[in-house]
Design a protein around this motif. Structure first.
Motif, PDB file in Angstrom:
ATOM      1  N   LEU A 146      27.948  12.606  18.107  1.00  0.00           N
ATOM      2  CA  LEU A 146      29.285  12.008  18.018  1.00  0.00           C
ATOM      3  C   LEU A 146      30.112  12.337  19.261  1.00  0.00           C
ATOM      4  O   LEU A 146      30.845  11.480  19.770  1.00  0.00           O
ATOM      5  CB  LEU A 146      29.990  12.495  16.755  1.00  0.00           C
ATOM      6  CG  LEU A 146      29.426  11.972  15.432  1.00  0.00           C
ATOM      7  CD1 LEU A 146      30.054  12.712  14.257  1.00  0.00           C
ATOM      8  CD2 LEU A 146      29.635  10.478  15.281  1.00  0.00           C
ATOM      9  N   LEU A 158      30.897   6.757  11.174  1.00  0.00           N
ATOM     10  CA  LEU A 158      29.910   7.607  10.505  1.00  0.00           C
ATOM     11  C   LEU A 158      29.500   6.987   9.172  1.00  0.00           C
ATOM     12  O   LEU A 158      30.336   6.711   8.316  1.00  0.00           O
ATOM     13  CB  LEU A 158      30.491   9.001  10.277  1.00  0.00           C
ATOM     14  CG  LEU A 158      29.575  10.020   9.600  1.00  0.00           C
ATOM     15  CD1 LEU A 158      28.318  10.278  10.425  1.00  0.00           C
ATOM     16  CD2 LEU A 158      30.330  11.323   9.354  1.00  0.00           C
ATOM     17  N   HIS A 225      32.487  15.882   9.729  1.00  0.00           N
ATOM     18  CA  HIS A 225      32.234  15.024  10.889  1.00  0.00           C
ATOM     19  C   HIS A 225      33.028  13.721  10.859  1.00  0.00           C
ATOM     20  O   HIS A 225      33.278  13.134  11.906  1.00  0.00           O
ATOM     21  CB  HIS A 225      30.741  14.691  10.976  1.00  0.00           C
ATOM     22  CG  HIS A 225      29.878  15.899  11.137  1.00  0.00           C
ATOM     23  ND1 HIS A 225      29.906  16.690  12.255  1.00  0.00           N
ATOM     24  CD2 HIS A 225      28.959  16.454  10.287  1.00  0.00           C
ATOM     25  CE1 HIS A 225      29.027  17.677  12.114  1.00  0.00           C
ATOM     26  NE2 HIS A 225      28.460  17.567  10.927  1.00  0.00           N
ATOM     27  N   ASN A 233      34.481   6.531   8.026  1.00  0.00           N
ATOM     28  CA  ASN A 233      33.291   7.169   7.453  1.00  0.00           C
ATOM     29  C   ASN A 233      33.068   6.693   6.033  1.00  0.00           C
ATOM     30  O   ASN A 233      34.018   6.346   5.325  1.00  0.00           O
ATOM     31  CB  ASN A 233      33.422   8.692   7.502  1.00  0.00           C
ATOM     32  CG  ASN A 233      34.598   9.210   6.689  1.00  0.00           C
ATOM     33  OD1 ASN A 233      34.469   9.539   5.522  1.00  0.00           O
ATOM     34  ND2 ASN A 233      35.787   9.279   7.322  1.00  0.00           N
TER      35      ASN A 233
END
Length: 261
Positions: A146, A158, A225, A233
């Protein structure tokens, strides 16, 4: 069925030996897609020193050991999107890479009613070895990928891919959903995904935050993340009876790729 015993050397500082596979596989790291795909439970390997954690072959083939069919599906999806893919090689019973290290389910002593003998009464050094040699390198690989993509191109997205069992043995209650769109505080990608799904005549039973919901206490990949970086995400759960044949994993990879494009 075979049943191996596991080492009782809970003071072992080093977990993996040279013959054990690497804990993380990164495919197509320079893929052109903004999507970065992860599979926290892709594999069901066991480090040689742990034997089979005291489980038999049947248990190691069940959903308690890995996310059935998800690795092949993810490979097809990554190919369709030209996206990088990060796969975790070891069984979630060794250490669950989608759990904070502080929670009991990180190294479960019981999973869906099945006792895991090799995880009982672990010394702190044994727990630390699993974290340092499997959990940490997996997430370092995701973070590094990333980081690189933030520098080299547009903001990454993500996408975590999982599969779930149609019915837990401890509940004996059918889970009717085909797809679960899972998220924590950030539902942006889930909403985009659902709108794209609505344009397809798919016939699947789709639900938000079923059969699980993402949280800081129960999950690691998306909170750390995804939300930690402020990027879009989503965790997608596919019921694993859709993914038990290779041609169906290919079809699902193609289907999801069309939605994400």
């Amino acid at each position: 069925m075979t049943k191996n015993t596991t080492s009782d050397r809970n003071d072992e500082v080093t977990l993996r030996v040279d013959s054990d596979p690497e804990p993380v596989v990164v495919l197509n790291p320079r893929g052109a897609s903004r999507f970065v795909i992860t599979c926290d439970h892709a594999g069901r390997r066991m480090p040689a020193r742990l034997g089979s954690l005291g489980l038999d072959d049947r248990d190691l083939e069940r959903h308690i050991a890995w996310d059935i069919g998800v690795a092949e599906t993810a490979r097809h999806l990554a190919e369709r999107l030209d996206a990088p893919l990060v796969l975790q090689s070891y069984s979630r019973l060794v250490i669950d890479c989608n759990r904070p290290l502080s929670v009991a389910s990180s190294i479960p002593e019981v999973s869906d009613g099945t006792a895991i003998p090799g995880n009982a009464n672990l010394a702190s050094a044994a727990r630390a070895a699993r974290a340092n040699e499997i959990h940490r390198p997996y997430h370092e690989a995701i973070a590094a990928l990333l980081d690189t993509r933030v520098i080299d191109g547009p903001e990454p997205v993500l996408f975590a891919l999982h599969s779930f069992t149609p019915e837990l043995e401890v509940e004996r209650k059918p889970r009717p959903w085909d797809l679960g769109l899972l998220y924590n505080r950030d539902d942006r990608l889930a909403q985009h995904f659902e709108r794209a799904l609505d344009e397809e005549a798919h016939g699947y039973n789709v639900a938000h935050n079923e059969p699980y919901a993402v949280s800081d206490e129960s999950d690691y990949t998306l909170p750390v993340h995804g939300e930690g970086r402020g990027i879009h995400n989503l965790l997608l759960e596919i019921r694993n009876d859709h993914l038990r044949e290779r041609d169906r994993t290919r079809a699902w990879g193609h289907f999801l790729g069309g939605i994400l494009k």
